[in-house]
Design an enzyme around this catalytic site. Sequence first.
Site, PDB file in Angstrom:
ATOM      1  N   GLY A   1       0.813  -1.208   0.000  1.00  0.00           N
ATOM      2  CA  GLY A   1       0.000   0.000   0.000  1.00  0.00           C
ATOM      3  C   GLY A   1       0.847   1.259   0.000  1.00  0.00           C
ATOM      4  CB  THR A   2       2.841   2.869   2.515  1.00  0.00           C
ATOM      5  OG1 THR A   2       3.385   1.729   3.204  1.00  0.00           O
ATOM      6  CG2 THR A   2       1.514   3.278   3.136  1.00  0.00           C
ATOM      7  N   GLY A   3       4.449   0.957   0.379  1.00  0.00           N
ATOM      8  CA  GLY A   3       5.839   0.583   0.062  1.00  0.00           C
ATOM      9  C   GLY A   3       6.711   0.518   1.308  1.00  0.00           C
ATOM     10  CB  ILE A   4       6.344   2.010   4.660  1.00  0.00           C
ATOM     11  CG1 ILE A   4       6.317   3.431   4.095  1.00  0.00           C
ATOM     12  CG2 ILE A   4       7.121   1.982   5.979  1.00  0.00           C
ATOM     13  CD1 ILE A   4       5.520   4.434   4.927  1.00  0.00           C
TER      14      ILE A   4
ATOM     15  CG  ASN B   1      21.808   4.922  -1.818  1.00  0.00           C
ATOM     16  OD1 ASN B   1      20.923   5.594  -2.342  1.00  0.00           O
ATOM     17  ND2 ASN B   1      22.656   5.434  -0.949  1.00  0.00           N
TER      18      ASN B   1
ATOM     19  NE  ARG C   1      -4.056   0.758   0.362  1.00  0.00           N
ATOM     20  CZ  ARG C   1      -4.149  -0.059   1.408  1.00  0.00           C
ATOM     21  NH1 ARG C   1      -3.510   0.218   2.539  1.00  0.00           N
ATOM     22  NH2 ARG C   1      -4.863  -1.161   1.337  1.00  0.00           N
TER      23      ARG C   1
ATOM     24  NE  ARG D   1      30.665  11.164  -3.846  1.00  0.00           N
ATOM     25  CZ  ARG D   1      30.108  11.260  -5.068  1.00  0.00           C
ATOM     26  NH1 ARG D   1      30.749  10.811  -6.116  1.00  0.00           N
ATOM     27  NH2 ARG D   1      28.914  11.807  -5.212  1.00  0.00           N
ATOM     28  CG  HIS D   2      28.642   6.496  -4.267  1.00  0.00           C
ATOM     29  ND1 HIS D   2      28.108   7.518  -3.508  1.00  0.00           N
ATOM     30  CD2 HIS D   2      28.791   6.981  -5.516  1.00  0.00           C
ATOM     31  CE1 HIS D   2      27.918   8.583  -4.274  1.00  0.00           C
ATOM     32  NE2 HIS D   2      28.341   8.290  -5.489  1.00  0.00           N
TER      33      HIS D   2
ATOM     34  NE  ARG E   1      30.262   8.241   1.279  1.00  0.00           N
ATOM     35  CZ  ARG E   1      30.335   9.260   0.434  1.00  0.00           C
ATOM     36  NH1 ARG E   1      29.507   9.347  -0.582  1.00  0.00           N
ATOM     37  NH2 ARG E   1      31.232  10.203   0.623  1.00  0.00           N
TER      38      ARG E   1
HETATM   39  C1  RB5 Z   1      -2.166  -3.247   3.875  1.00  0.00           C
HETATM   40  O1  RB5 Z   1      -3.386  -2.718   4.272  1.00  0.00           O
HETATM   41  C2  RB5 Z   1      -1.061  -2.220   4.148  1.00  0.00           C
HETATM   42  O2  RB5 Z   1      -0.874  -2.055   5.497  1.00  0.00           O
HETATM   43  C3  RB5 Z   1       0.229  -2.641   3.473  1.00  0.00           C
HETATM   44  O3  RB5 Z   1       0.011  -2.825   2.119  1.00  0.00           O
HETATM   45  C4  RB5 Z   1       1.381  -1.649   3.555  1.00  0.00           C
HETATM   46  O4  RB5 Z   1       0.959  -0.372   3.215  1.00  0.00           O
HETATM   47  C5  RB5 Z   1       2.179  -1.684   4.773  1.00  0.00           C
HETATM   48  O5  RB5 Z   1       3.229  -1.021   4.885  1.00  0.00           O
END
Ligand code: RB5
Length: 149
Positions: free
Chosen positions: A66-69, A99, A109, A132-133, A136
């Site tokens: 959803g966020t990629g996080i 990197n 999203r 230089r990378h 790191r």
């Molecule tokens: C799913 O609802 C959502 O939490 C997942 O896709 C993501 O965004 C989590 O980081």
Amino acid sequence: MKIALGSDHAGLPLKKEIIKHLEDKGIEIQDFGTLTEDSCDYPDYAMKVAEEVAAKRFDFGILVCGTGIGISIAANKVPGIRAALCGDTFSAHACRQHNDANILALGQRVVGVGLALDIVDNFLSAKYEGGRHQKRIDKISAIEKKYNK
Ligand code: RB5
């Protein structure tokens, strides 16, 4: 070039667009799931793709949630993985050039399809600059070694 892809349910539609985009360009891909819109857990797909990339069976990975996080945090737990969450094209080429990122993470999203495909193209066409990378990157590897005993 071989690309491993993965997503959770929230990233599935964007992953399908990316797969079509890459196949249209003649790039070899493998989709490690999820394949349905049923709710699932992003770490499962992050791990599958990250293990394939870390084992060098694929050149790069692309992960979408959803966020990629969440999916990038999970992928970065696999030793040797440098997953970069990108929401702009500058970061997409800089994370390769500086990197040596080996996985691109995207948030379905967060970014529209057009921007996401530009991000993919920037990521895949940029080259790691070394120099230089490298010291790191070596320091990142040293942190990994310190905590993976
Ligand atoms: C799913 O609802 C959502 O939490 C997942 O896709 C993501 O965004 C989590 O980081």
